[in-house]
Each structure stands twice: as C-alpha cells, then as structure tokens.
Scaffold this motif. Structure first.
Motif, short mmCIF file in Angstrom:
data_model
loop_
_atom_site.label_atom_id
_atom_site.label_comp_id
_atom_site.label_asym_id
_atom_site.label_seq_id
_atom_site.Cartn_x
_atom_site.Cartn_y
_atom_site.Cartn_z
N ILE A 4 0.86 -1.20 0.00
CA ILE A 4 0.00 0.00 0.00
C ILE A 4 0.89 1.24 0.00
CG2 ILE A 4 -1.79 1.24 1.27
CD1 ILE A 4 -2.73 -1.47 2.36
N LYS A 7 -1.30 5.94 2.93
CA LYS A 7 -2.36 5.67 3.91
C LYS A 7 -2.82 6.99 4.50
CE LYS A 7 0.57 1.86 4.53
NZ LYS A 7 1.96 1.73 4.98
N GLY A 38 -8.30 1.36 -1.29
CA GLY A 38 -8.96 0.59 -0.24
C GLY A 38 -9.60 1.56 0.73
N LEU A 40 -11.00 1.51 4.57
CA LEU A 40 -11.09 0.72 5.80
C LEU A 40 -11.89 1.52 6.83
CD1 LEU A 40 -10.30 -1.55 7.74
CD2 LEU A 40 -8.07 -0.45 8.03
N PRO A 69 -11.38 -8.48 0.97
CA PRO A 69 -12.16 -7.24 1.11
C PRO A 69 -13.35 -7.25 0.16
CG PRO A 69 -10.08 -6.79 -0.03
CD PRO A 69 -10.06 -8.24 0.36
N SER A 71 -15.62 -5.84 -2.76
CA SER A 71 -15.38 -4.96 -3.91
C SER A 71 -16.56 -4.02 -4.11
CB SER A 71 -15.26 -5.77 -5.19
OG SER A 71 -14.01 -6.30 -5.29
N GLU A 77 -11.94 -1.22 -3.02
CA GLU A 77 -12.30 -2.34 -2.14
C GLU A 77 -12.43 -1.84 -0.70
OE1 GLU A 77 -7.88 -4.40 -1.84
OE2 GLU A 77 -9.14 -4.84 -3.56
N SER A 111 -6.77 -9.52 2.59
CA SER A 111 -5.94 -9.63 1.38
C SER A 111 -6.13 -8.39 0.50
CB SER A 111 -6.29 -10.91 0.60
OG SER A 111 -7.67 -10.93 0.29
N TRP A 112 -5.68 -7.25 1.04
CA TRP A 112 -5.75 -6.01 0.26
C TRP A 112 -4.96 -6.18 -1.03
CZ3 TRP A 112 -9.16 -2.60 1.98
CH2 TRP A 112 -9.43 -2.50 3.34
N SER A 113 -5.45 -5.60 -2.13
CA SER A 113 -4.68 -5.62 -3.39
C SER A 113 -3.49 -4.68 -3.25
CB SER A 113 -5.54 -5.10 -4.53
OG SER A 113 -6.76 -5.76 -4.57
N LEU A 115 -2.36 -1.39 -3.44
CA LEU A 115 -3.18 -0.17 -3.42
C LEU A 115 -2.32 1.09 -3.59
CD1 LEU A 115 -5.52 -0.87 -0.33
CD2 LEU A 115 -6.05 -1.23 -2.76
N LEU A 118 -4.87 3.80 0.80
CA LEU A 118 -5.81 3.24 1.77
C LEU A 118 -6.37 4.41 2.56
CD1 LEU A 118 -7.00 0.64 3.17
CD2 LEU A 118 -5.19 0.92 4.86
#
Ligand code: ADP
Length: 262
Positions: A4, A7, A38, A40, A69, A71, A77, A111-113, A115, A118
């Motif tokens: 990621i 953030k 992402g 969160l 996560p 979609s 996600e 299982s975050w891609s 990114l 975030l």
C-alpha cells in the motif's frame, strides 16, 4: 501493508460532522482518478461505510488464510466491521483490547490488493481506535480532519490536531463541512452552523485548509441511497467543493513522497 503506497486517516473531533461522508467520497474520487483504493472503516460502534456504499448485505469471504475485502468496483475495495454484523441493528459491545485486535486483523489479515491509497474512516475523537490504527499502519501519510464551522465542533478538532502532533502524524489538512446553505428557492446563503471556524483554526494551528463543503440536501439523499455524491453526474457547488478539497491533498502527498525520495 508494504503493498500500500499511501495511507490517509480521516478523523473528526465530533460525530455527525460528515467524516464518513468525506472518507467515502475521498476514496471514490481517488478511484475515479484511476487509482487503486482501499477504504477501511474502523468505526467499530457505528460503521457507516457499508450503508454509504450500498454494500450492507455483503458478507465476508475467505481468501486462503486471509479475509477478502468487499469490492465496490474494480478499483475500490472495502473492509468494515459492519460486514460482520448479522443485522443493521446489531451492536458490538467491546472494550479497547478487542477493538485493537479486530483493527489489527483488518490491517494484517485482509488480502488487500496492491493499493495506491488506503483511506481509513476512524470513529470521532481520540480514543482507542485512532490510536490503534496509527500504531498498526506502517508510517501513515497523515490525517484529514473534518469539522463543521461552529465552535462546539472546532474545539474538539483542536484535540484531534494535538493527538496527531503527539503521535507524529502529519495533519494533511482540515475540511470544513456543512459550511453554509444556499437556498434552492431564493439562492440566499444562510450559515446554519456559522462560518469560517475551521478555516480560522487552520491559521491558528498552522495546518493546511483544504476547503469548505456546503450543506446540500441532495448529498443527504445520495448518502442514504449509498451513492458517493462525487461520482454523481450532478455538477453542482458541492461536488465541485469536494473535488477542490481532495485535489491539493493528493498533490501534497505526491510532493512529500518526491521530497522523501530525493
Ligand atoms: P460522521 O461520520 O462525522 O458521524 P456522517 O458522514 O455519517 O458523519 O454524516 C452525518 C449526516 O450528515 C449524514 O446523514 C450525511 O448524509 C449528512 N451530511 C454530511 N455532509 C453533509 C453536507 N455537506 N450537507 C448535507 N448533509 C451532509
């Protein structure tokens, strides 16, 4: 977390100032720019993100030994404690250590891609959840702080800025939400929650002011129907104000990264 790039935490001193609305629209806007994003939601007691993205009925699925996560689109996600609740009215009655553990799982066991961004929607205030996430994220870029203009909210935002400073978390900027209402009938502006409190605070505390977002009844409807307003074709002062507030944020994050790499 090493997959990621950036953030961003979204914080507020008080509830109800539009923090989740800003977090969802920021994430949606970034994904609209072609970024992999992402979102969160660590508001354990009042998770709004599933409702704001119309993902309320989505359950969670395993992805090997991790949690997949949910979609929203190819480039957005989402993870929220709301996906763990049986019904909208279910409540989690947890003390600090349990909250810390679930936030840790959201960071390490999802299982975050890969990114670009975030975006973390934190609950209001400076309690367990924002403290846990700052400690768990490896070097977050910083926080966007959301307030409304009146002193009752501004006073608590000062606490948020103090929180960020004590944890060495850069304040990326303050957004003043619910700032003025333009009557659709007579076009007259009324400052329902006063005006400029957020902007004044940024000059007192020497942090960036990202912009003001007006009160808009269409935004409430978009939130209730689970559509990020910034994605709507409704070109109006509010969507423009949201974009104007988000643009400098990405520019300053990119600039900071260039400076770090230089
Ligand atoms: P918080 O996360 O700070 O508790 P929310 O994002 O859940 O706040 O927003 C609270 C309510 O205010 C929601 O009903 C939302 O639709 C509404 N709201 C947020 N921003 C605006 C705005 N600029 N104009 C009108 N309503 C807004």
């Amino acid at each position: 977390m090493e997959n990621i790039k950036h953030k961003i935490l979204v914080l507020s001193g008080k509830g109800g100032v539009g923090k989740s609305t800003i977090a969802v629209n920021l994430a949606a806007w970034l994904s609209m720019q072609g970024k992999n994003v992402g979102l969160l939601d660590i508001d354990i007691h009042g998770p709004s993100v599933p409702k704001l993205l119309n993902l309320n009925n989505k359950g969670l699925h395993a992805d090997g030994d991790k949690i997949k996560p949910v979609s929203y689109s190819d480039t957005l996600e989402v993870m929220s404690v709301g996906f763990l609740l049986q019904e909208e009215s279910s409540a989690l009655i947890w003390r600090g250590p349990m909250k810390h553990n679930v936030i840790k799982q959201f960071v390490t066991d999802v299982s975050w891609s890969n990114l670009d961004y975030l975006v973390v929607d934190c609950p209001p205030g400076t309690g367990d959840e924002p403290l846990s996430i700052v400690q768990l994220l490896d070097n977050p870029d910083g926080a966007v702080v959301v307030t409304t203009p009146q002193q009752l909210s501004v006073v608590d935002v000062k606490k948020c800025i103090t929180f960020c400073r004590q944890l060495n978390l850069p304040v990326l900027g303050v957004i003043e939400n619910m700032s003025g209402f333009i009557c659709p009938h007579c076009n007259k502006r009324t400052d329902i929650f006063k005006s400029n409190g957020g902007e004044q605070l940024t000059s007192d505390f020497n942090v960036p002011f990202l912009g003001s977002i007006p009160l808009n009844a269409d935004l409430v409807n978009a939130c209730d129907s689970g559509e990020p307003f910034v994605l709507s074709n409704n070109h109006n002062l509010t969507t423009q104000a949201l974009k104007n507030a988000f643009e400098p944020l990405t520019i300053s994050i990119t600039q900071t990264q260039i400076n770090k790499e230089a």
